[in-house]
Design an enzyme around this catalytic site. Structure first.
Site, PDB file in Angstrom:
ATOM      1  N   HIS A 392       0.811  -1.212   0.000  1.00 10.58           N
ATOM      2  CA  HIS A 392       0.000   0.000   0.000  1.00 10.58           C
ATOM      3  C   HIS A 392       0.851   1.271   0.000  1.00 10.58           C
ATOM      4  CE1 HIS A 392      -3.647   2.128   0.031  1.00 10.58           C
ATOM      5  NE2 HIS A 392      -4.327   1.422   0.913  1.00 10.58           N
ATOM      6  N   ARG A 393       2.157   1.155   0.183  1.00 12.99           N
ATOM      7  CA  ARG A 393       3.032   2.322   0.057  1.00 12.99           C
ATOM      8  C   ARG A 393       3.178   2.720  -1.404  1.00 12.99           C
ATOM      9  NH1 ARG A 393       8.437   0.083   2.515  1.00 12.99           N
ATOM     10  NH2 ARG A 393       7.829  -1.504   0.984  1.00 12.99           N
TER      11      ARG A 393
END
Length: 422
Positions: A392-393
């Protein structure tokens, strides 16, 4: 004096466990003669001698875990016979040792003047270690694994046999001891060594979960059309003379590669130090494979340059070699995206751990026939769940959903893939 060091025999490798030495101090060795067997999280390899000479000093013990660059042993090259020094002249003492993947060589022995050929028993290095530690001649153990491979359990079963049923190397039964069975304490739990590949896998899983904020997106895909296409191709080439009998998984791999063209963010690696997301030029798909040694991920290289038939052949070959511990280091490096086809095992859903430093992993689960509403009709279709774990980064949920939808579209309409083939 030549130093034999542990070099990097796999991408991201930092250490390896010394499984077995083939030599001892004082032994004479030739160029390329196997010296030591080392196991990493990806491969088991024999390190060959870079020079002829005499083993001067062994720096580590069997079972030790050594880091890349550590000296394992030294060779006194000056003591090599003159006939062997010519071979050594082309070798550089500073040249890194190149690994040899463990094979099953044949050995010739002589008895009563008659030569007999004994094939080396198929067994993993750790299985051989169990046998050595328990005083078991592994050649006397009956293998129940694929191709007669001796498994850990085969060795344990042999140890548990009544003593009079165990044959000695010359074929005669051993003398019966005071008790015919080995007694074990039922109060002590069984212990399994946490080392070698199992430990390396654990470290990588912890690293991935500690580093990457995982999010998993789920979807279901109608695989009826791609399974029908597979059957049609097989019917057209029943003997597989033209290589048309391809696995459904090969279509999955191609679908992911095509989808990655549209969503290259999932074919990337995050470099936190330089603060950049590096989009990879090639699509190299790792195939998570279960083996007797644990999880291993052989890689299908440059999928964007290959058709479905080539993918199927390469995938089958590498999965077989992964399960028989015959992969080379180059077979295990460079993956940019990983898939896990756990459906044949019966899985219906999972939250897969990403193969760090990749950005995503997709797992394909069990296929089952299910009533589905299409238009105004209820029909029976072959439905499969998929799990898409992503970093999700690097990517957001909406992008992951769109990527999965593109994979779904290609699998549900396999003829669309023909428009994308090179």
């Amino acid at each position: 004096m030549v130093e034999v060091k542990l070099h990097d025999i796999g991408e991201g490798m930092h250490e390896g466990e010394v499984i077995h030495f083939f030599v001892k101090a004082g032994d004479s060795v030739k160029v390329d003669q196997p010296l030591v067997e080392v196991q990493t999280d990806k491969v088991t390899a024999e390190l060959p001698s870079p020079a002829a000479g005499t083993i001067k000093d062994i720096k580590v013990k069997e079972g030790d875990v050594v880091t890349v660059g550590s000296v394992i042993l030294t060779i006194d090259a000056a003591s090599a016979p003159s006939s062997q020094k010519g071979e050594e002249a082309t070798e550089s003492k500073d040249q890194p040792v190149v690994e040899k993947i463990v094979k099953a060589p044949s050995h010739t022995s002589f008895s009563g003047g008659i030569a007999t050929l004994n094939k080396r028993v198929l067994a993993a290095p750790y299985t051989r270690k169990i046998a050595r530690e328990n005083g078991v001649d592994i050649e006397q153990v009956m293998g129940t694994g694929p191709g007669g491979r001796v498994t850990d359990q085969d060795v344990y079963n042999f140890i548990d046999q009544p003593i009079e049923t165990k044959a000695t190397p010359n074929g005669s039964a051993e003398e019966k001891a005071t008790t015919t069975t080995k007694e074990f304490s039922t109060s002590q739990p069984e212990e399994i060594p946490f080392k070698g590949r199992r430990k390396q896998i654990a470290k990588k899983m912890v690293q991935s979960l500690a580093t990457i904020p995982h999010v998993t997106h789920f979807e279901e895909i109608d695989v009826t059309a791609v399974m029908d296409l597979k059957k049609q191709l097989k019917a057209m080439d029943p003997d597989n003379k033209r290589g048309m009998n391809v696995s459904v998984a090969a279509f999955f791999v191609k679908a992911i590669q095509i989808a990655l063209k549209d969503f290259p963010i999932f074919n990337a690696k995050l470099d936190e130090e330089k603060e950049v997301i590096r989009l990879e030029k090639n699509v190299n798909i790792g195939i998570a494979t279960d083996s007797d040694e644990g999880l291993i991920v052989p890689v299908i290289q440059k999928v964007e340059q290959r058709n479905i038939r080539d993918i199927a052949v390469d995938m089958k070959d590498k999965i077989i070699r992964a399960k028989t511990n015959k992969l080379k280091g180059s077979d295990l490096t460079g993956s940019t995206f990983t898939i896990s086809n756990v459906g044949p095992l019966g899985s219906i859903a999972a939250t897969p751990i990403i193969n760090h430093p990749e950005v995503a992993l997709m797992a394909f689960h069990k296929t089952k026939k299910t009533p589905v509403v299409i238009g105004d009709e209820i029909v029976i279709r072959s439905m499969m769940n998929v799990s898409m774990s992503f970093d999700h980064r690097v990517a957001d949920g909406a992008t992951a959903v769109m990527f999965t939808n593109r994979v779904k579209e290609l699998i549900e309409n396999p003829y669309f893939m023909t428009l994308e083939l090179i």
